[in-house]
Design an enzyme around this catalytic site. Structure first.
Site, short mmCIF file in Angstrom:
data_model
loop_
_atom_site.label_atom_id
_atom_site.label_comp_id
_atom_site.label_asym_id
_atom_site.label_seq_id
_atom_site.Cartn_x
_atom_site.Cartn_y
_atom_site.Cartn_z
N ASP A 33 0.86 -1.18 0.00
CA ASP A 33 0.00 0.00 0.00
C ASP A 33 0.90 1.23 0.00
OD1 ASP A 33 -3.01 0.93 0.75
OD2 ASP A 33 -1.56 2.23 1.73
N ASN B 100 -2.65 13.17 -2.88
CA ASN B 100 -3.78 13.66 -3.67
C ASN B 100 -4.28 15.01 -3.18
OD1 ASN B 100 -4.21 11.81 -5.76
ND2 ASN B 100 -5.40 10.42 -4.47
N ASP C 4 -2.19 10.28 -9.83
CA ASP C 4 -2.22 9.27 -10.90
C ASP C 4 -0.82 9.01 -11.45
OD1 ASP C 4 -4.93 9.14 -10.57
OD2 ASP C 4 -5.42 10.31 -12.36
N GLU D 129 -4.90 2.66 -3.81
CA GLU D 129 -3.43 2.66 -3.81
C GLU D 129 -2.88 1.33 -3.29
OE1 GLU D 129 -4.65 4.63 0.14
OE2 GLU D 129 -5.41 4.43 -1.90
#
Length: 355
Positions: free
Chosen positions: A221, A229, A238, A264
């Site tokens: 992860d 973000n 992204d 993620e």
């Protein structure tokens, strides 16, 4: 090789080896039944067997092996067919058996070449058949003229229809591949999506249970991805996902599968890899992520590792690798944690295997 190429290789191996044996048996039966030897059929059989051995030893030789095999089979059929028409007066029924095998060569052509290549190969055979018909009309009139030309013309018409139909279906194959890719692939990262990943995991667990083979899962992860973000925007987020998955793929084996498990979170299905090997691979992947720089971001990831245990279901090993990953996050992130509980004896064995 991808899955389609592996399937083609297995088909070519079984087809050429069995075809070679069939040619040798057919040559023997022909001489026994008719008393006339067929000098070409044993040569074809030996050639197909040699090609199958080469393909078995050199898998990457598939493209030119299958083309040579197709050329040998087609040349044998055309020369035998031409000999029967030109050298001996035949009745209506004599076109039958050999003529039907031309449709097999058309099908093979579209399996070997792209649609246009298959179309060209098919029409080369049809052109030869047309040439034989023209020769028959011009130089061999007789009482059985219609008995020969009528089935030949029917064969040519049927061949044209069959080749064009195969060409139409072959053009649909790229669309099928694209649709399959959309169904099984995550569009952002190019990884296998979760639905397909679950299917592959179940298959690997079944294989591990049946053949008692090792299987490891590595789940990771991306640390603090929500912060990335929120601070830099989803476009940068992204880009981080794409860069990390690209770096991961560069360090995987050909039979490993990288799955986007959700957001993620990613998982690697690693067949034929022990727990010790998975630890080494996991650390190499963690280091590769640590070395990335994306828009002034230095990403890290937390890894959990678990190996399949005899008798387990896919859900059971999934729960263990998921727990190991969350343990890595709880222990400070940017680290690897193993499945738990773990006895001192198992830990000692793993350390000794790593060296």
């Amino acid at each position: 090789m991808d899955n389609f190429e592996n399937i083609k290789r297995r088909m070519a191996l079984s087809g050429m080896s069995s075809g070679g044996v069939a040619c040798m048996i057919g040559a023997g039966l022909s001489q026994h039944l008719t008393g006339l030897p067929d000098p070409v059929l044993p040569v074809l059989g030996i050639s197909l067997l040699i090609l199958s051995v080469v393909l078995w030893r050199i898998p990457r030789s598939l493209p030119w092996i299958e083309r040579i095999g197709w050329g040998l089979i087609t040349a044998y059929m055309l020369t035998t067919f031409a000999y029967k028409i030109i050298d001996s007066p035949m009745g209506y029924s004599h076109l039958g058996a050999l003529a039907y095998w031309f449709f097999f060569t058309y099908l093979l052509a579209f399996l070997i070449w792209p649609p246009r290549g298959g179309l060209v190969a098919g029409f080369m055979i049809i052109a030869t058949l047309i040439g034989l018909t023209i020769w028959l009309v011009a130089f061999k009139p007789g009482d059985n003229f219609l008995d020969l030309t009528a089935p030949l013309i029917q064969l040519i018409i049927a061949s044209i229809v069959y080749v064009l139909a195969n060409f139409s279906f072959a053009q649909l194959r790229p669309q099928y591949v694209r649709m399959r890719s959309l169904a099984f692939t995550d569009p952002l990262t190019g990884c296998t999506n979760r639905r397909r990943g679950e299917e592959l995991l179940n298959l690997e667990v079944q294989r591990g249970r049946r053949y008692d083979r090792p299987l490891s899962l590595i789940m990771f992860d991306i640390d603090h991805f929500k912060r990335i973000n929120d601070k830099y925007g989803h476009a940068v987020g992204d880009a981080v996902l794409r860069s990390i998955t690209h770096s991961i793929r560069l360090n995987l084996r050909s039979n490993d599968c990288l799955v986007r498990w959700g957001g993620e979170e990613f998982m690697i299905i690693a067949p034929e890899l022990s727990l010790a090997g998975a630890i080494q691979l996991g650390d190499r992947l963690r280091q590769s992520i640590l070395g990335l720089r994306i828009a002034n971001i230095k990403p890290t990831a937390s890894f959990g590792i678990a190996s399949y245990r005899t008798g387990e279901s896919a859900d059971m090993v999934l729960r263990r690798v998921d727990a190991a990953m969350y343990q890595a996050k709880a222990q400070g992130r940017n680290r690897i944690e193993l499945e738990r509980p773990q006895t001192a004896a198992i830990r000692k064995r793993i350390v000794s295997e790593i060296g």
